[in-house]
Scaffold this motif. Structure first.
Motif, mmCIF file in Angstrom:
data_model
loop_
_atom_site.group_PDB
_atom_site.id
_atom_site.type_symbol
_atom_site.label_atom_id
_atom_site.label_comp_id
_atom_site.label_asym_id
_atom_site.label_seq_id
_atom_site.Cartn_x
_atom_site.Cartn_y
_atom_site.Cartn_z
ATOM 1 N N UNK A 194 0.837 -1.205 0.000
ATOM 2 C CA UNK A 194 0.000 0.000 0.000
ATOM 3 C C UNK A 194 0.869 1.252 0.000
ATOM 4 N N UNK A 195 1.925 1.200 0.846
ATOM 5 C CA UNK A 195 2.822 2.355 0.886
ATOM 6 C C UNK A 195 3.521 2.561 -0.458
ATOM 7 N N UNK A 196 3.933 1.465 -1.111
ATOM 8 C CA UNK A 196 4.576 1.580 -2.421
ATOM 9 C C UNK A 196 3.607 2.157 -3.456
ATOM 10 N N UNK A 197 2.362 1.692 -3.419
ATOM 11 C CA UNK A 197 1.377 2.230 -4.353
ATOM 12 C C UNK A 197 1.139 3.721 -4.095
ATOM 13 N N UNK A 198 1.048 4.065 -2.808
ATOM 14 C CA UNK A 198 0.848 5.482 -2.507
ATOM 15 C C UNK A 198 2.035 6.326 -2.952
ATOM 16 N N UNK A 199 3.260 5.788 -2.726
ATOM 17 C CA UNK A 199 4.455 6.518 -3.188
ATOM 18 C C UNK A 199 4.496 6.655 -4.692
ATOM 19 N N UNK A 200 4.133 5.553 -5.369
ATOM 20 C CA UNK A 200 4.095 5.603 -6.829
ATOM 21 C C UNK A 200 3.058 6.617 -7.314
ATOM 22 N N UNK A 202 2.027 9.271 -5.657
ATOM 23 C CA UNK A 202 2.546 10.617 -5.406
ATOM 24 C C UNK A 202 3.608 11.021 -6.432
ATOM 25 N N UNK A 203 4.491 10.067 -6.729
ATOM 26 C CA UNK A 203 5.539 10.370 -7.719
ATOM 27 C C UNK A 203 4.929 10.623 -9.088
ATOM 28 N N UNK A 204 3.926 9.861 -9.466
ATOM 29 C CA UNK A 204 3.270 10.051 -10.759
ATOM 30 C C UNK A 204 2.552 11.403 -10.803
ATOM 31 N N UNK A 205 1.942 11.790 -9.671
ATOM 32 C CA UNK A 205 1.283 13.104 -9.633
ATOM 33 C C UNK A 205 2.308 14.225 -9.796
ATOM 34 N N UNK A 206 3.479 14.023 -9.114
ATOM 35 C CA UNK A 206 4.524 15.026 -9.272
ATOM 36 C C UNK A 206 4.978 15.127 -10.723
ATOM 37 N N UNK A 207 5.164 13.951 -11.380
ATOM 38 C CA UNK A 207 5.587 13.954 -12.777
ATOM 39 C C UNK A 207 4.530 14.606 -13.665
ATOM 40 N N UNK A 208 3.275 14.335 -13.373
ATOM 41 C CA UNK A 208 2.209 14.954 -14.170
ATOM 42 C C UNK A 208 2.192 16.471 -13.955
ATOM 43 N N UNK A 209 2.374 16.881 -12.682
ATOM 44 C CA UNK A 209 2.426 18.318 -12.427
ATOM 45 C C UNK A 209 3.611 18.962 -13.144
#
Length: 347
Positions: A194-200, A202-209
């Motif tokens: 779950x933590x890995x999915x949440x980190x992924x 968050x990282x994907x949101x950062x990349x999209x931003x």
């Protein structure tokens, strides 16, 4: 303790006193005859005299007893003296009275002999009953020993079942602890996933931003490029390269996260498979424990029934003992407890 002696004890004490006063055997037997007949009212016999005195041979009390009865008859002879009665008639009258007394004594002795024969027959019958009772007691003791051995075997079986149940309980506890440990590990891996999915995410949101900001900068640059095309062409090319690099990095990170997610999913499947195997072993151990408990209860119920049937066997033995002399040992019937049949363990 009472100071009054029983008749047998008093008779034995007087005979011991006579033994000290009359060292000669025949005189001692004569005194014992007088003691029995005159003081205790017991008709002396040769067998009784020998049992009380135990001196000499069996012929001695017989001879002394004959002399005693002859002397007693002589002393008890009736003499009728009357001044007007002729001598021969008085002697005849005395002889008649003596004859009547002798016949009465003989009749009493005959009745006594018949009673003695009847008592001897009863004694023989009683001895036969004693022998039969002893044989029955032997058979009862043999059956008792066999049933006691069976009971001991059942008790050993119960102890073995208790031991097996304790071992099964310990094994079940160990399996439950292992299962809890596996469940804790599975929960920890789930949390990590779950933590890995949440980190992924968050990282994907950062990349999209970042991509959105880059697009905004690109649009601003295009607007400025309309005014300064030549001057901003190099800047647009540089921004395009940065955008391509950022996209490639985002794709690579997406691939890395996807592979990590697949790895975690495989580990999660393995953990669930192990948990299923352990659950199957736990169910088998619980079934074996229930079987052992059922066998133990069966053996204990058999032992309880065996204890409940003991009073009836004791009453039967006491009823048989009322018809014959009571034996010195008591017997009790112990039921035979059949060893419990072990069922085949199914896993």
């Amino acid at each position: 303790m009472s100071d009054v002696l029983s008749p047998d004890a008093a008779l034995a004490a007087e005979i011991e006193r006579l033994k000290g006063a009359f060292p000669k055997t025949r005189e001692l037997y004569r005194e014992v005859c007088a003691l029995l007949f005159f003081r205790h009212g017991i008709t002396p016999t040769a067998n009784r005299l020998y049992q009380l005195v135990r001196r000499g041979s069996m012929g001695t009390p017989t001879a002394v007893l004959g002399e005693f009865w002859a002397e007693l008859r002589e002393k008890s002879r009736v003499r009728i003296d009357h001044p007007d009665l002729p001598t021969d008639l008085g002697a005849a009258a005395g002889e008649l009275v003596a004859t009547l007394w002798t016949r009465a004594t003989a009749s009493a002795e005959a009745a006594l002999d018949a009673l003695r024969a009847e008592l001897e027959a009863q004694q023989v019958e009683a001895q036969q009953s004693v022998v039969a009772a002893r044989d029955e007691l032997g058979r009862t003791e043999t059956a008792l020993e066999q049933r006691t051995a069976a009971l001991l075997a059942a008790q050993v079986e119960i102890r073995e079942l208790d031991k097996a149940q304790a071992e099964g309980h310990a094994q079940r506890k160990a399996l439950e602890a292992e299962l809890e440990r596996m469940r804790a590990g599975l929960a920890a891996r789930d949390r990590e996933l779950v933590e890995a999915r949440e980190g992924f995410a968050r990282e994907l949101a950062k990349q999209r931003e970042a991509a959105e900001r880059a697009e905004e900068r690109l649009r601003a640059s295009e607007k400025r490029a309309l005014l300064e095309i030549d001057r901003e062409r190099n800047t647009a090319t540089k921004l395009q390269k940065e955008l391509d690099d950022a996209t490639r990095r985002a794709d690579r990170k997406d691939d890395d996260h996807r592979r990590a997610s697949e790895t975690m999913q495989a580990q999660l499947g393995d953990a669930r498979h192990q948990a299923g195997v352990l659950q199957g072993r736990l169910d088998a151990v619980q079934a074996e424990s229930l079987r052992l408990q059922a066998e133990m209860m069966t053996l204990r119920e058999a032992e309880t029934r065996a204890r409940e049937t003991r009073p009836s066997a004791a009453l039967a033995a006491s009823a048989g003992a009322r018809k014959a002399p009571r034996p010195t040992r008591s017997s009790r019937a112990v039921p035979t407890a059949k060893p419990a049949t072990r069922r085949k363990k199914t896993v």
